[in-house]
Design a protein around this motif. Structure first.
Motif, mmCIF file in Angstrom:
data_model
loop_
_atom_site.group_PDB
_atom_site.id
_atom_site.type_symbol
_atom_site.label_atom_id
_atom_site.label_comp_id
_atom_site.label_asym_id
_atom_site.label_seq_id
_atom_site.Cartn_x
_atom_site.Cartn_y
_atom_site.Cartn_z
ATOM 1 N N GLN A 294 -59.620 -54.217 -33.460
ATOM 2 C CA GLN A 294 -60.233 -53.101 -34.181
ATOM 3 C C GLN A 294 -61.642 -52.871 -33.645
ATOM 4 O O GLN A 294 -62.439 -53.801 -33.536
ATOM 5 N N SER A 295 -61.929 -51.631 -33.302
ATOM 6 C CA SER A 295 -63.240 -51.274 -32.764
ATOM 7 C C SER A 295 -63.845 -50.148 -33.587
ATOM 8 O O SER A 295 -63.158 -49.486 -34.373
ATOM 9 N N HIS A 296 -65.147 -49.943 -33.384
ATOM 10 C CA HIS A 296 -65.880 -48.962 -34.172
ATOM 11 C C HIS A 296 -66.621 -48.015 -33.249
ATOM 12 O O HIS A 296 -67.286 -48.451 -32.297
ATOM 13 N N ASN A 297 -66.472 -46.734 -33.508
ATOM 14 C CA ASN A 297 -67.212 -45.714 -32.765
ATOM 15 C C ASN A 297 -68.503 -45.419 -33.515
ATOM 16 O O ASN A 297 -68.469 -44.794 -34.589
ATOM 17 N N PRO A 298 -69.658 -45.869 -33.001
ATOM 18 C CA PRO A 298 -70.913 -45.681 -33.742
ATOM 19 C C PRO A 298 -71.312 -44.220 -33.880
ATOM 20 O O PRO A 298 -72.073 -43.870 -34.793
ATOM 21 N N GLY A 301 -68.388 -42.936 -36.465
ATOM 22 C CA GLY A 301 -68.171 -43.817 -37.606
ATOM 23 C C GLY A 301 -66.714 -44.209 -37.791
ATOM 24 O O GLY A 301 -66.375 -44.909 -38.747
ATOM 25 N N GLU A 302 -65.860 -43.781 -36.892
ATOM 26 C CA GLU A 302 -64.431 -44.042 -37.021
ATOM 27 C C GLU A 302 -64.067 -45.412 -36.452
ATOM 28 O O GLU A 302 -64.695 -45.904 -35.521
ATOM 29 N N PHE A 303 -63.022 -46.004 -37.051
ATOM 30 C CA PHE A 303 -62.460 -47.242 -36.548
ATOM 31 C C PHE A 303 -61.171 -46.935 -35.800
ATOM 32 O O PHE A 303 -60.417 -46.033 -36.174
#
Length: 416
Positions: A294-298, A301-303
């Motif tokens: 699981q990653s996060h787009n800063p 804000g989406e995972f």
């Protein structure tokens, strides 16, 4: 009296001196003669002169290398060959002459033991190519260092240098026996023992012609990363991965090598855009496990799910086991300053290497370290004895005032 005869081979004393400095900086264990770096340095001038004299006259014959067994993670042992100090210096002399000849021709995706390249460079490229390609061929060469063909390797060396003394030394190192712990000698007609100064360069040279140059010539559209004998290839489809696996197996067989039939795997790089499932969806390369995470787009804000590397589970377990083995809570003989030095000299290296990608996974390795420090403080200081809450407050207060005191605090694992 006539003029003294010149040496058959022109080797500068400065080169031998520079090689000694490299070996001394790396330290290392003693070889079959039991001589340490410090003992060698006790008569340094004479020892270096004797080594130079033998190299220059062609009379240098390497002693056996000392066999040291290192346990493998998957079971069994790996045998390292530890040369004597003088032999390490001699090998380094040859490396300093040979490396500038071969380095310019090496493939750009060869990363192991090369100047200006690192495992992190290889991992970064691997991550990008896993995002760009659906499949990985995770190669495992069975007993690579034990099966290198001497004749093929010497042909590769001769292609890059005609210096007789270099060729003479390399042949003698390849033929040097390995001495077991019981004193018996194991003679070899193939292979190059891991642990010697010249072995990484010779291994890279062999794999350059056995694999890198062949791939670039025959299948230039298939990218790969190689770190010595550890290789990852990127493919568009399962069919392409199967095809290239069989072609590589045949090529390596022609060079006297064998792909491990069960450890060589076709891996699906599963992520948010690749919903299918397959037998293997992860692989480990250079101590990092690549798998869906699981990653996060800063920005948004989406995972999302990304196929990314993080420290492998085996290395996490090894680090935690090592920390427990320190038994810090029993080390009340150490001062706080000594405790800081002891912990940092280990954890800083782990963090530098395993904390480069997806660093949050590494946090788990250090979660118990602060608890050990609290237990240590409760035994060390009378005012904190049987006062766990106060001991935690004491440690948290130090972390607030000096947040960079411990490497794992700088990493983000601070006492609550």
């Amino acid at each position: 009296m006539g003029e003294p005869r010149s040496k058959p081979f022109d080797i500068s004393k400065r080169l031998v001196w520079e090689a000694y400095r490299k070996v001394a900086a790396n330290q290392g264990a003693a070889g079959v003669d039991g001589e340490s770096i410090e003992q060698f340095e006790a008569d340094l001038k004479n020892n270096l002169y004797k080594l130079w004299n033998r190299l220059s006259s062609g009379s240098y014959f390497p002693p056996p290398v000392r066999a040291v067994e290192i346990p493998k993670k998957a079971g069994g042992v790996r045998v390292l060959g530890v040369p004597t100090v003088a032999d390490r210096i001699a090998q380094t002399v040859v490396c300093m002459v040979l490396e500038p000849q071969v380095e310019p021709v090496f493939h750009p995706d060869s990363y192991g033991y090369r100047p200006g390249r690192s495992a992190h460079d290889a991992l970064a490229v691997t991550r990008t190519r896993c995002w760009e390609n659906n499949w990985v061929l995770d190669m495992d060469i069975r007993a690579f260092f034990d099966t290198i063909d001497h004749n093929l390797l010497m042909r590769a060396v001769e292609h890059h240098t005609r210096l007789p003394w270099v060729l003479l030394c390399v042949r003698r190192w390849l033929a040097a026996p390995v001495q077991r712990s019981d004193g018996t000698l194991m003679h070899r007609d193939r292979g190059s023992p891991q642990g010697s100064a010249i072995s990484p360069l010779l291994a890279n040279l062999f794999m350059h012609y056995a694999f890198d140059a062949w791939m670039a010539r025959t299948y230039p559209a298939i990218p790969f990363e190689r770190y010595c004998d550890d290789v990852v290839l990127h493919c568009r489809s399962n069919a392409q991965a199967e095809f290239i696996r069989d072609k590589i197996a045949a090529r390596l067989a022609d060079c006297g090598l064998e792909l491990h039939p069960t450890k060589t795997r076709l891996v699906y790089c599963k992520d948010a855009n690749r919903p299918d499932s397959h037998e293997f969806e992860q692989f480990t390369f250079l101590g990092y496990t690549f798998r869906p995470r699981q990653s996060h787009n800063p920005t948004t804000g989406e995972f999302f799910v990304s196929f990314s590397p993080a420290v492998s589970r085996d290395n996490l377990v090894r680090i935690r086991r090592t920390i427990r083995g320190w038994r810090l809570h029993r080390r009340s003989d150490m001062t706080f300053s000594e405790m800081i030095t002891f912990i940092n000299q280990h954890t800083a290296g782990w963090i530098t290497y395993y904390g480069r990608f997806y660093r949050s996974v590494l946090y788990a390795a250090f979660n118990g370290l602060n608890a050990f420090l609290v237990k240590w403080a409760m035994r060390k200081y009378k005012k904190l004895k049987r006062r766990k809450k106060q001991a935690w407050a004491w440690l948290a207060g130090i972390a607030t005032r000096y947040p960079r005191l411990f490497a794992h605090w700088r990493f983000g694992v601070t006492p609550a």
